[in-house]
Motif scaffolding. Sequence first.
Motif, short mmCIF file in Angstrom:
data_model
loop_
_atom_site.label_atom_id
_atom_site.label_comp_id
_atom_site.label_asym_id
_atom_site.label_seq_id
_atom_site.Cartn_x
_atom_site.Cartn_y
_atom_site.Cartn_z
N MET A 86 4.86 3.58 15.73
CA MET A 86 3.65 3.01 15.53
C MET A 86 3.66 1.53 16.23
O MET A 86 4.35 0.83 15.96
CB MET A 86 3.47 3.30 14.34
CG MET A 86 2.94 2.29 13.10
SD MET A 86 2.79 2.69 11.58
CE MET A 86 3.17 4.83 11.39
N ASN A 87 2.38 0.72 16.60
CA ASN A 87 1.96 -0.01 16.96
C ASN A 87 1.65 -1.16 15.43
O ASN A 87 1.71 -0.81 14.62
CB ASN A 87 1.00 -0.36 17.84
CG ASN A 87 -0.79 0.01 17.18
OD1 ASN A 87 -0.54 -0.05 15.83
ND2 ASN A 87 -1.45 0.32 18.26
N GLY A 88 1.57 -2.60 16.04
CA GLY A 88 1.44 -3.47 14.18
C GLY A 88 0.29 -3.16 13.80
O GLY A 88 0.02 -3.33 12.85
N ARG A 89 -1.50 -2.79 14.21
CA ARG A 89 -1.83 -2.33 13.22
C ARG A 89 -1.84 -1.21 12.78
O ARG A 89 -2.32 -1.20 11.56
CB ARG A 89 -3.22 -2.75 14.05
CG ARG A 89 -3.63 -3.93 15.17
CD ARG A 89 -5.24 -3.90 16.26
NE ARG A 89 -6.45 -3.46 15.80
CZ ARG A 89 -6.92 -3.83 16.08
NH1 ARG A 89 -7.49 -3.17 17.53
NH2 ARG A 89 -8.38 -3.14 15.73
N ALA A 90 -1.34 -0.29 13.59
CA ALA A 90 -1.51 1.04 12.85
C ALA A 90 -0.60 1.32 11.01
O ALA A 90 -1.29 1.33 10.31
CB ALA A 90 -0.98 2.09 13.05
N ALA A 91 0.48 -0.07 11.88
CA ALA A 91 1.24 -0.24 10.11
C ALA A 91 1.16 -1.06 9.52
O ALA A 91 1.20 -0.82 7.88
CB ALA A 91 2.73 -0.74 10.83
N ALA A 92 -0.14 -1.79 10.03
CA ALA A 92 -0.87 -2.40 8.70
C ALA A 92 -1.41 -2.09 8.52
O ALA A 92 -1.80 -2.02 6.46
CB ALA A 92 -1.19 -3.47 9.33
N ALA A 93 -2.72 -1.04 8.86
CA ALA A 93 -3.76 -0.33 8.33
C ALA A 93 -2.92 0.82 7.27
O ALA A 93 -3.96 -0.02 5.44
CB ALA A 93 -4.81 0.61 9.17
N LEU A 94 -2.30 1.38 7.60
CA LEU A 94 -1.02 2.31 6.47
C LEU A 94 -0.32 1.80 5.18
O LEU A 94 -0.71 1.82 4.65
CB LEU A 94 0.01 3.11 7.36
CG LEU A 94 0.71 3.84 6.94
CD1 LEU A 94 0.28 5.43 6.17
CD2 LEU A 94 2.04 4.44 6.99
N GLU A 95 -0.10 0.50 5.12
CA GLU A 95 0.49 -0.77 4.47
C GLU A 95 -0.80 -0.73 3.25
O GLU A 95 -0.46 -0.59 1.79
CB GLU A 95 1.06 -2.23 4.76
CG GLU A 95 1.61 -3.04 3.64
CD GLU A 95 2.09 -3.68 4.81
OE1 GLU A 95 2.40 -5.08 3.15
OE2 GLU A 95 2.51 -3.29 5.90
N ALA A 96 -2.18 -0.90 3.99
CA ALA A 96 -3.04 -1.67 3.19
C ALA A 96 -3.08 -0.24 2.18
O ALA A 96 -4.26 -0.24 1.56
CB ALA A 96 -4.13 -2.11 4.56
N VAL A 97 -3.61 0.68 2.83
CA VAL A 97 -3.71 1.83 2.46
C VAL A 97 -3.06 2.88 1.64
O VAL A 97 -3.64 3.01 -0.11
CB VAL A 97 -3.67 3.03 3.72
CG1 VAL A 97 -3.98 5.01 2.49
CG2 VAL A 97 -5.76 3.16 4.55
N LEU A 98 -1.68 2.48 1.83
CA LEU A 98 -0.87 2.46 0.83
C LEU A 98 -0.58 1.16 -0.39
O LEU A 98 -0.72 2.79 -1.74
CB LEU A 98 0.18 2.45 1.32
CG LEU A 98 1.30 3.93 2.55
CD1 LEU A 98 2.49 3.41 2.84
CD2 LEU A 98 1.11 5.44 1.62
N ARG A 99 -1.35 0.76 -0.31
CA ARG A 99 -1.28 -0.45 -1.44
C ARG A 99 -2.17 -0.41 -1.99
O ARG A 99 -2.69 -0.13 -3.54
CB ARG A 99 -1.48 -2.08 -0.84
CG ARG A 99 -1.23 -3.07 -1.13
CD ARG A 99 -0.88 -4.59 -1.08
NE ARG A 99 -1.54 -4.69 0.28
CZ ARG A 99 -1.76 -4.86 1.23
NH1 ARG A 99 0.00 -4.57 1.63
NH2 ARG A 99 -2.82 -5.25 2.01
N GLY A 100 -3.79 0.46 -1.30
CA GLY A 100 -4.32 0.73 -2.39
C GLY A 100 -4.31 2.17 -3.31
O GLY A 100 -5.50 2.13 -3.82
N LEU A 101 -3.91 2.64 -2.74
CA LEU A 101 -3.55 4.20 -3.25
C LEU A 101 -2.11 3.36 -4.66
O LEU A 101 -2.54 4.50 -5.93
CB LEU A 101 -2.80 4.90 -2.36
CG LEU A 101 -4.04 5.59 -1.32
CD1 LEU A 101 -2.37 7.00 -0.24
CD2 LEU A 101 -4.75 6.32 -2.29
N GLY A 102 -1.66 2.86 -4.88
CA GLY A 102 -0.73 2.20 -5.48
C GLY A 102 -1.73 1.65 -6.74
O GLY A 102 -1.62 2.14 -7.57
N THR A 103 -2.77 1.32 -6.27
CA THR A 103 -3.23 0.21 -7.16
C THR A 103 -4.27 1.16 -7.77
O THR A 103 -4.76 1.27 -9.10
CB THR A 103 -4.65 -1.04 -6.64
OG1 THR A 103 -3.70 -1.98 -5.87
CG2 THR A 103 -5.60 -1.45 -7.25
#
Length: 71
Positions: free
Chosen positions: A1-18
């Motif tokens: 997984m490249n850096g952009r995909a990891a950052a996007a996944l992290e943002a999605v997970l953070r949004g789902l947590g919210t």
Amino acid sequence: MNGRAAAALEAVLRGLGTVRWYLREVTGETAYDRHCEHHRRSHPDLPPPTRREFQRMRSRRLEEEPLSRCC
């Protein structure tokens, strides 16, 4: 997984947590957690009520002392 995909996944997970946090707050799901935390601090020698017992107490209290009144 490249850096952009990891950052996007992290943002999605953070949004789902919210979203999860918000839904738990709106539905009152966190009230039981807060009650248990308070109960443990105030009455460490007694077990906290079950979720069902808590819901019964809460419903009874809301029926006896409504939060809003029309008059």
